[in-house]
Scaffold this motif. Structure first.
Motif, PDB file in Angstrom:
ATOM      1  N   TYR A  77       0.838  -1.205   0.000  1.00 34.39           N
ATOM      2  CA  TYR A  77       0.000   0.000   0.000  1.00 34.39           C
ATOM      3  C   TYR A  77       0.868   1.248   0.000  1.00 34.39           C
ATOM      4  O   TYR A  77       2.058   1.218   0.281  1.00 34.39           O
ATOM      5  CB  TYR A  77      -0.985  -0.007   1.161  1.00 34.39           C
ATOM      6  N   ALA A 126      -4.002   3.708  -0.706  1.00 35.50           N
ATOM      7  CA  ALA A 126      -4.401   2.757  -1.750  1.00 35.50           C
ATOM      8  C   ALA A 126      -3.643   1.451  -1.530  1.00 35.50           C
ATOM      9  O   ALA A 126      -2.419   1.464  -1.379  1.00 35.50           O
ATOM     10  CB  ALA A 126      -4.098   3.327  -3.130  1.00 35.50           C
ATOM     11  N   HIS A 137      -3.088  -2.751  -2.747  1.00 35.10           N
ATOM     12  CA  HIS A 137      -3.221  -3.759  -3.801  1.00 35.10           C
ATOM     13  C   HIS A 137      -2.933  -5.107  -3.170  1.00 35.10           C
ATOM     14  O   HIS A 137      -1.819  -5.359  -2.707  1.00 35.10           O
ATOM     15  CB  HIS A 137      -2.256  -3.471  -4.950  1.00 35.10           C
ATOM     16  N   VAL A 145      -8.461  -4.449  -4.368  1.00 36.24           N
ATOM     17  CA  VAL A 145      -7.886  -3.139  -4.061  1.00 36.24           C
ATOM     18  C   VAL A 145      -8.646  -2.553  -2.883  1.00 36.24           C
ATOM     19  O   VAL A 145      -9.861  -2.746  -2.745  1.00 36.24           O
ATOM     20  CB  VAL A 145      -7.917  -2.169  -5.272  1.00 36.24           C
ATOM     21  N   ARG A 178      -9.159   1.078  -0.400  1.00 37.56           N
ATOM     22  CA  ARG A 178      -8.992   2.521  -0.459  1.00 37.56           C
ATOM     23  C   ARG A 178      -9.564   3.173   0.784  1.00 37.56           C
ATOM     24  O   ARG A 178     -10.621   2.804   1.268  1.00 37.56           O
ATOM     25  CB  ARG A 178      -9.713   3.057  -1.681  1.00 37.56           C
TER      26      ARG A 178
END
Length: 187
Positions: free
Chosen positions: A48, A68, A70, A84, A86
């Motif tokens: 991240y 963010a 992944h 993902v 956020r």
């Protein structure tokens, strides 16, 4: 007469056993109205990136935080997929810590499912330029609603540690994160 009772009892037991088997979940798997699928545990690992505006200094102030993530995720069934995560929000923050309780993270899985997680507990520790973070909460909306959520992260600041003393402050960091969604007894 006792032979008749024994035979009657045996035949009644056979009828009850057959009825129970007919109503078992395995026997009803092909019914027109199958029971809803149960939520499986999901374990995700990935990287991240977090940015802070204004940058973090020694003074606590409202800071726009954008994170963010992944992930590669595995479910109890063995299914592996990408996701993902956020988080965007303004929170009181400084180089000494971020008040992140409570806050919400949205995780979107590659197959279109989405989980909204609300973290209500956090523990933070700092070791040199690295921050260690443990967050706990629950999925409040979407896939796995009602399940426990547990996230750990290691954050490395991309700026020098002395940036906390500058007017610009620490502006970004990257790290590794793990996310668990499932029953709390397995966290």
């Amino acid at each position: 007469m006792s032979d008749r009772r024994g035979a009657g009892t045996a035949s009644m037991a056979a009828v009850l056993t057959a009825a129970c088997l007919a109503w078992s979940p395995a026997a009803r798997a092909h019914d027109a109205h199958p029971s809803p699928p149960r939520n499986e545990s999901v374990v995700c690992a990935g990287q991240y990136r977090t940015t802070w505006a204004p940058g973090l200094t020694l003074m606590t102030r409202p800071t726009r935080i954008s994170t963010a993530e992944h992930y590669a995720c595995a479910e109890g069934s063995g299914k592996v997929s990408k996701a993902v995560g956020r988080f965007e929000g303004t929170l009181p923050a400084s180089c000494l810590g971020v008040n992140t309780s409570p806050f919400r993270e949205v995780v979107r899985f590659a197959d279109g499912r989405e989980s909204v997680i609300e973290y209500t507990s956090n523990i933070r520790a700092r070791v040199g330029a690295a921050g260690l973070i443990k967050l706990e909460g629950a999925v409040i909306k979407g896939h796995a609603k009602g399940q426990h959520a547990f996230r750990t992260a290691q954050l490395l600041h991309n700026d020098l540690p002395t940036a906390c003393l500058s007017a610009d402050g620490l502006r970004q960091g990257t790290g590794l994160a793990e996310l668990y969604i499932g029953p709390p007894e397995h966290a």
